[in-house]
Design a protein around this motif. Structure first.
Motif, PDB file in Angstrom:
ATOM      1  N   ALA A   1       3.164  72.772  69.489  1.00  0.00           N
ATOM      2  CA  ALA A   1       2.799  72.899  68.074  1.00  0.00           C
ATOM      3  C   ALA A   1       3.848  72.177  67.236  1.00  0.00           C
ATOM      4  N   VAL A   2       3.421  71.117  66.554  1.00  0.00           N
ATOM      5  CA  VAL A   2       4.363  70.278  65.800  1.00  0.00           C
ATOM      6  C   VAL A   2       4.530  70.839  64.396  1.00  0.00           C
ATOM      7  N   ALA A   3       5.733  71.351  64.129  1.00  0.00           N
ATOM      8  CA  ALA A   3       5.967  72.157  62.931  1.00  0.00           C
ATOM      9  C   ALA A   3       6.721  71.427  61.830  1.00  0.00           C
TER      10      ALA A   3
ATOM     11  N   LEU B   1      12.576  68.378  70.499  1.00  0.00           N
ATOM     12  CA  LEU B   1      12.809  67.304  69.534  1.00  0.00           C
ATOM     13  C   LEU B   1      11.837  66.166  69.846  1.00  0.00           C
ATOM     14  N   ILE B   2      11.011  65.794  68.838  1.00  0.00           N
ATOM     15  CA  ILE B   2      10.042  64.712  69.039  1.00  0.00           C
ATOM     16  C   ILE B   2      10.274  63.569  68.055  1.00  0.00           C
ATOM     17  N   GLY B   3      11.309  63.682  67.213  1.00  0.00           N
ATOM     18  CA  GLY B   3      11.632  62.605  66.281  1.00  0.00           C
ATOM     19  C   GLY B   3      12.750  61.737  66.845  1.00  0.00           C
TER      20      GLY B   3
ATOM     21  N   LEU C   1       7.566  61.463  80.658  1.00  0.00           N
ATOM     22  CA  LEU C   1       7.442  60.410  79.652  1.00  0.00           C
ATOM     23  C   LEU C   1       6.707  60.910  78.412  1.00  0.00           C
ATOM     24  N   MET C   2       7.005  60.241  77.293  1.00  0.00           N
ATOM     25  CA  MET C   2       6.345  60.539  76.025  1.00  0.00           C
ATOM     26  C   MET C   2       5.986  59.222  75.351  1.00  0.00           C
ATOM     27  N   ALA C   3       4.859  59.204  74.625  1.00  0.00           N
ATOM     28  CA  ALA C   3       4.507  58.003  73.858  1.00  0.00           C
ATOM     29  C   ALA C   3       3.712  58.368  72.613  1.00  0.00           C
ATOM     30  N   ILE C   4       3.847  57.493  71.627  1.00  0.00           N
ATOM     31  CA  ILE C   4       3.035  57.553  70.402  1.00  0.00           C
ATOM     32  C   ILE C   4       2.322  56.198  70.308  1.00  0.00           C
ATOM     33  N   PRO C   5       1.120  56.066  70.866  1.00  0.00           N
ATOM     34  CA  PRO C   5       0.448  54.768  70.816  1.00  0.00           C
ATOM     35  C   PRO C   5       0.164  54.330  69.374  1.00  0.00           C
TER      36      PRO C   5
ATOM     37  N   MET D   1      -2.245  63.441  69.864  1.00  0.00           N
ATOM     38  CA  MET D   1      -1.934  64.180  68.648  1.00  0.00           C
ATOM     39  C   MET D   1      -3.259  64.700  68.057  1.00  0.00           C
ATOM     40  N   SER D   2      -3.232  65.186  66.812  1.00  0.00           N
ATOM     41  CA  SER D   2      -4.418  65.866  66.264  1.00  0.00           C
ATOM     42  C   SER D   2      -5.706  65.056  66.405  1.00  0.00           C
ATOM     43  N   ASP D   3      -5.619  63.744  66.158  1.00  0.00           N
ATOM     44  CA  ASP D   3      -6.869  62.990  66.097  1.00  0.00           C
ATOM     45  C   ASP D   3      -7.229  62.291  67.405  1.00  0.00           C
TER      46      ASP D   3
ATOM     47  N   VAL E   1       0.125  67.973  74.968  1.00  0.00           N
ATOM     48  CA  VAL E   1      -0.341  67.343  73.733  1.00  0.00           C
ATOM     49  C   VAL E   1       0.471  67.893  72.575  1.00  0.00           C
ATOM     50  N   ARG E   2       0.750  67.032  71.590  1.00  0.00           N
ATOM     51  CA  ARG E   2       1.598  67.411  70.456  1.00  0.00           C
ATOM     52  C   ARG E   2       0.736  67.457  69.203  1.00  0.00           C
ATOM     53  N   ILE E   3       0.468  68.656  68.696  1.00  0.00           N
ATOM     54  CA  ILE E   3      -0.517  68.793  67.628  1.00  0.00           C
ATOM     55  C   ILE E   3       0.105  69.460  66.405  1.00  0.00           C
ATOM     56  N   GLY E   4       0.007  68.770  65.264  1.00  0.00           N
ATOM     57  CA  GLY E   4       0.552  69.283  64.011  1.00  0.00           C
ATOM     58  C   GLY E   4      -0.546  69.675  63.035  1.00  0.00           C
ATOM     59  N   THR E   5      -1.122  68.675  62.372  1.00  0.00           N
ATOM     60  CA  THR E   5      -2.056  68.953  61.268  1.00  0.00           C
ATOM     61  C   THR E   5      -3.266  69.780  61.710  1.00  0.00           C
TER      62      THR E   5
END
Ligand SMILES: *Cc1c(COP(=O)(O)O)cnc(C)c1O
Length: 233
Positions: free
Chosen positions: A29-31, A74-76, A155-159, A196-198, A211-215
């Motif tokens: 949960a991305v807070a 930490l994801i930033g 591993l982590m990625a933000i495509p 992520m959310s979308d 999965v990293r979900i915020g909004t």
């Protein structure tokens, strides 16, 4: 109600995994920008793992919620001069993307309580993005694995936020191939953090284990209070 949103999100994650014939991934949960009270509500509903983008913001929330048994990720982007604080504060750092961070984190962590580490990959080779190049993963992974106070988890990625889902699917697929290769050298690596959310359903279809979900959980992000944390990346 936040508990209902959490239940619904877990349900959708479960459906996406079932459709792909895979085990359900973990939900982070991305807070970021959300108040500690919002984190506490989700925690009361059973959510345990929370993601934060800024070291200082996470420190404040963690202190406010010290009585709860939560797992902080930490994801930033991590600046080297914040590595010491990050190593003390977080249970996971998902954004290790350069060799210099490895000793900087390792030095400040007790080997009795190793820090879980994901290597962030710049999978779409975007000039504006953090993350290592795919070909840099093996050396970075070896460095993390060699540090007794760090534990290589994956591993982590933000495509790139490409409007055509097929293009994102391709990035998720390339991450999956990198993850499979990583696991040949490091069989205990168990985490592929993407989606992520979308786009989490697509990421799950391609093999995400987290999965990293915020909004989708918290609603739109709040404006950050001036002076509340680190400068925006
Ligand atoms: C903000 C953020 C997310 C969550 O994004 P949403 O679209 O709100 O779900 C996931 N991963 C990272 C690295 C982020 O910075």
């Amino acid at each position: 109600m936040r508990a209902d949103v959490l239940r619904e999100t877990l349900h959708r994650i479960g459906n996406a995994a079932a459709a792909a014939g895979r085990p359900a991934p973990r939900l982070l949960a991305v807070a970021k920008t959300q108040p500690a009270t919002a984190v506490a509500e989700l925690a009361a509903a059973g959510q345990r793992a929370f993601g934060e983008n800024y070291v200082q913001e996470a420190a404040a929330k963690r202190a406010a919620l010290a009585g709860l048994d939560l797992e902080w990720h930490l994801i930033g982007h991590l600046q080297s001069n914040k590595a010491r604080d990050a190593a003390a504060l977080f249970d996971w750092v998902q954004t290790v993307d350069r060799p210099k961070l490895v000793p900087a984190l390792a030095r400040h962590r007790d080997p009795a309580r190793p820090l879980n580490v994901l290597i962030q990959v710049n999978i779409d080779d975007e000039a504006s993005k953090h993350g290592c190049r795919p070909e840099e993963v093996p050396a970075l992974a070896a460095a993390v694995a060699a540090a007794p106070s760090l534990r290589l988890r994956g591993l982590m990625a933000i495509p790139a936020p490409h409007p055509q889902p097929e293009r994102r699917r391709d990035a998720f697929r390339r991450m999956r191939a990198l993850f499979d290769a990583l696991r040949e050298a490091h069989p205990r690596a168990d985490t592929l953090s993407m989606g992520m959310s979308d786009d989490y359903a697509l990421a799950i279809a391609e093999g995400a284990t987290m999965v990293r979900i915020g909004t989708a959980l918290f609603g739109p992000r709040r404006r950050r209070e001036p002076g509340a944390g680190d400068p925006a990346p």
